[in-house]
Design an enzyme around this catalytic site. Structure first.
Site, short mmCIF file in Angstrom:
data_model
loop_
_atom_site.label_atom_id
_atom_site.label_comp_id
_atom_site.label_asym_id
_atom_site.label_seq_id
_atom_site.Cartn_x
_atom_site.Cartn_y
_atom_site.Cartn_z
N TYR A 11 -42.03 -8.16 -0.10
CA TYR A 11 -41.86 -7.24 0.76
C TYR A 11 -40.79 -6.12 0.62
O TYR A 11 -41.18 -5.11 0.14
CB TYR A 11 -41.74 -7.79 2.31
CG TYR A 11 -41.36 -6.74 3.63
CD1 TYR A 11 -42.18 -5.51 3.63
CD2 TYR A 11 -40.23 -6.85 4.20
CE1 TYR A 11 -41.93 -4.56 4.76
CE2 TYR A 11 -40.25 -6.12 5.45
CZ TYR A 11 -40.89 -4.91 5.54
OH TYR A 11 -40.77 -4.21 6.51
N GLY A 36 -45.67 -13.56 -2.16
CA GLY A 36 -45.90 -12.23 -2.56
C GLY A 36 -47.46 -11.86 -2.94
O GLY A 36 -48.23 -12.42 -2.87
N ALA A 75 -37.22 -15.57 -3.17
CA ALA A 75 -36.37 -16.82 -2.32
C ALA A 75 -37.49 -16.99 -1.11
O ALA A 75 -38.20 -16.13 -0.80
CB ALA A 75 -35.22 -16.32 -1.89
N ASN A 92 -35.15 -24.00 -3.87
CA ASN A 92 -35.69 -22.77 -4.57
C ASN A 92 -34.38 -21.66 -4.51
O ASN A 92 -34.19 -21.13 -5.51
CB ASN A 92 -36.69 -22.17 -3.53
CG ASN A 92 -37.53 -21.03 -4.07
OD1 ASN A 92 -37.64 -20.99 -5.34
ND2 ASN A 92 -37.95 -20.30 -3.44
N TYR A 141 -31.15 -21.55 5.45
CA TYR A 141 -31.39 -20.03 4.91
C TYR A 141 -30.20 -19.31 4.49
O TYR A 141 -29.89 -18.84 3.45
CB TYR A 141 -32.42 -19.16 5.78
CG TYR A 141 -32.48 -17.84 5.04
CD1 TYR A 141 -32.94 -17.64 3.88
CD2 TYR A 141 -32.19 -16.72 6.18
CE1 TYR A 141 -33.07 -16.27 3.50
CE2 TYR A 141 -32.26 -15.69 5.70
CZ TYR A 141 -32.65 -15.22 4.26
OH TYR A 141 -32.58 -13.96 3.77
N LYS A 145 -28.20 -18.58 0.83
CA LYS A 145 -27.85 -17.42 0.01
C LYS A 145 -26.29 -17.17 0.00
O LYS A 145 -25.91 -16.86 -0.94
CB LYS A 145 -28.17 -16.31 1.26
CG LYS A 145 -29.66 -16.07 1.24
CD LYS A 145 -30.19 -15.29 0.19
CE LYS A 145 -31.63 -15.15 0.04
NZ LYS A 145 -32.28 -14.21 -0.97
N LEU A 188 -40.46 -10.20 13.96
CA LEU A 188 -40.72 -9.68 15.40
C LEU A 188 -41.70 -8.38 15.27
O LEU A 188 -42.49 -8.34 16.01
CB LEU A 188 -39.28 -9.36 15.96
CG LEU A 188 -39.24 -8.47 17.14
CD1 LEU A 188 -40.10 -9.65 18.50
CD2 LEU A 188 -38.09 -8.16 17.74
N1 UDP Z 1 -38.50 -12.98 17.77
C1 UDP Z 1 -39.25 -13.18 18.77
N2 UDP Z 1 -40.56 -13.23 18.55
C2 UDP Z 1 -41.11 -13.27 17.56
C3 UDP Z 1 -40.62 -13.02 16.32
C4 UDP Z 1 -38.99 -12.88 16.44
O1 UDP Z 1 -38.82 -13.07 19.96
O2 UDP Z 1 -42.45 -13.31 17.54
C5 UDP Z 1 -36.98 -12.84 17.96
C6 UDP Z 1 -36.27 -14.09 16.74
O3 UDP Z 1 -35.85 -14.93 17.67
C7 UDP Z 1 -35.04 -12.99 16.59
C8 UDP Z 1 -35.43 -11.54 16.63
O4 UDP Z 1 -36.82 -11.70 17.31
O5 UDP Z 1 -33.94 -13.11 17.90
C9 UDP Z 1 -35.77 -11.27 15.14
O6 UDP Z 1 -36.39 -12.24 14.48
P1 UDP Z 1 -37.13 -12.15 13.01
O7 UDP Z 1 -37.69 -13.26 12.69
O8 UDP Z 1 -37.66 -10.70 13.22
O9 UDP Z 1 -35.88 -11.76 11.97
P2 UDP Z 1 -34.43 -12.71 11.60
O10 UDP Z 1 -33.37 -11.90 12.48
O11 UDP Z 1 -34.87 -14.08 11.98
O12 UDP Z 1 -34.25 -12.58 10.22
#
Ligand code: UDP
Length: 323
Positions: A11, A36, A75, A92, A141, A145, A188
């Protein structure tokens, strides 16, 4: 420069590859195409298929390519999955990364721009978060990192590796014909847009009992073009160390959904679900160091514009890259 980009089919990697090429650099992509997409790789780049966990393959690629610098994206990057399968992440993201360093040292490459994350901070004591914040990752995760950042630091001291660790907040949006396509999708904004496209009935909100104004988690969304630009600058300026990359504005999960309703004109039904393990309540960047030392300034800071770019891409690519 000749630049080896690991994860250049991903991405953020694929967008960075194009920016590097536009800037006149020569780019070789190393990617196992597991997460990817081949069509995401700019046709001007050379693609080497391979896996970072395959040490011999990595060393061979360095011997063949002899790059001047490395940009390292490849990653696994899902908080939830890392809580389920920590070993997958450490093998990984850490083990594979060590092979990469061995490859760099075998041909004398010193500069590396590493795709790190705000997940290294865990539950920060101060928000917005500066690079001085203590790193206490709250999930494997983030820990993987952080471990690799530290490994790079040691090779900096011992071998003169010049590492720039870019700690992204929440990457979002689309860039031209490149956008976000994960399977399964856990992020999200793409999940919200799937509802607007009619591909899902409702979006789940993971937790409404966080200590935030509306009870949902707060994140700092940053456009992938702005993230990609920071990699180009990090290579070209002779800097090292950690840099936060975000807009400095936090939006709750509910606010993101509301903004997506405005952009798409769709009501986007929601359903409340339980918290997702490993999620910190608030992550917002202080990106002052990147602005001062890299001369970086986000060009698409507005959340609505970020979501609009993702929405345009989602409408044009309802099946993602469709492989
Ligand atoms: N989230 C949510 N519903 C979804 C996907 C994510 O409520 O379908 C929430 C998730 O719990 C977090 C925020 O949105 O609080 C951002 O999550 P995302 O996975 O986009 O990114 P992260 O912050 O984990 O890298």
């Amino acid at each position: 420069m000749k630049i080896l980009v690991t994860g250049g089919a991903g991405y953020i990697g694929s967008v960075t590859v194009t920016q590097l090429l536009n800037r006149g650099h020569e780019v070789v992509v190393f990617d196992n195409l597991e997460r990817g997409h081949r069509p995401a790789v700019d046709s001007r780049a050379v693609l080497f298929e391979g896996d970072l966990r395959d040490r011999e393959r990595v060393l061979k690629v360095f011997e063949t390519v002899k790059p001047d610098a490395v940009v390292h994206f490849a990653a696994y990057a899902l908080v939830g999955e890392s809580m389920e399968k920590p070993a997958l992440y450490f093998r990984n993201n850490v083990g594979g990364g060590i092979h990469l360093i061995e490859g760099m040292l075998s041909v004398g490459v010193r500069p590396i721009v590493f795709s790190s994350t705000c997940a290294v901070y865990g539950l920060p004591e101060r928000v917005p978060i500066t690079e001085q914040e203590t790193c206490k990752p709250a999930n494997p995760y983030g820990e993987s990192k952080r471990m690799f950042e530290k490994i790079l630091e040691w090779h900096g001291r011992r071998d003169g590796i010049r590492a720039v660790c870019l700690r992204y907040f929440n990457a979002a949006g689309a860039s031209g014909r490149r956008g976000e396509d994960h399977d399964p999708e856990t992020h999200l904004i793409p999940n919200v847009l799937k509802v607007a496209l009619g591909q899902a009935p409702a979006v789940s909100i993971f937790g409404t009992d966080y200590p935030t104004p509306d009870g949902t988690c707060i994140r700092d969304f940053i456009h992938i073009d702005d993230l990609a630009l920071a990699h180009v600058l990090a290579l070209e300026k002779k800097v090292s160390g950690a840099f936060n990359l975000g807009n400095g504005s936090g939006y709750s999960v509910r606010q993101v959904i509301e903004a997506a309703r405005t952009v798409t004109g769709h009501p986007i039904p929601t359903k409340v679900a339980s918290r997702r393990p490993g999620d910190p309540p608030v992550l917002v960047a202080d990106a002052g160091r990147a602005k001062r030392e890299l001369g970086w300034e986000p060009q698409i800071p507005d959340l609505t514009d970020i979501i609009r770019s993702a929405w345009e891409w989602a409408r044009q690519h309802p099946k993602g890259y469709g492989e």
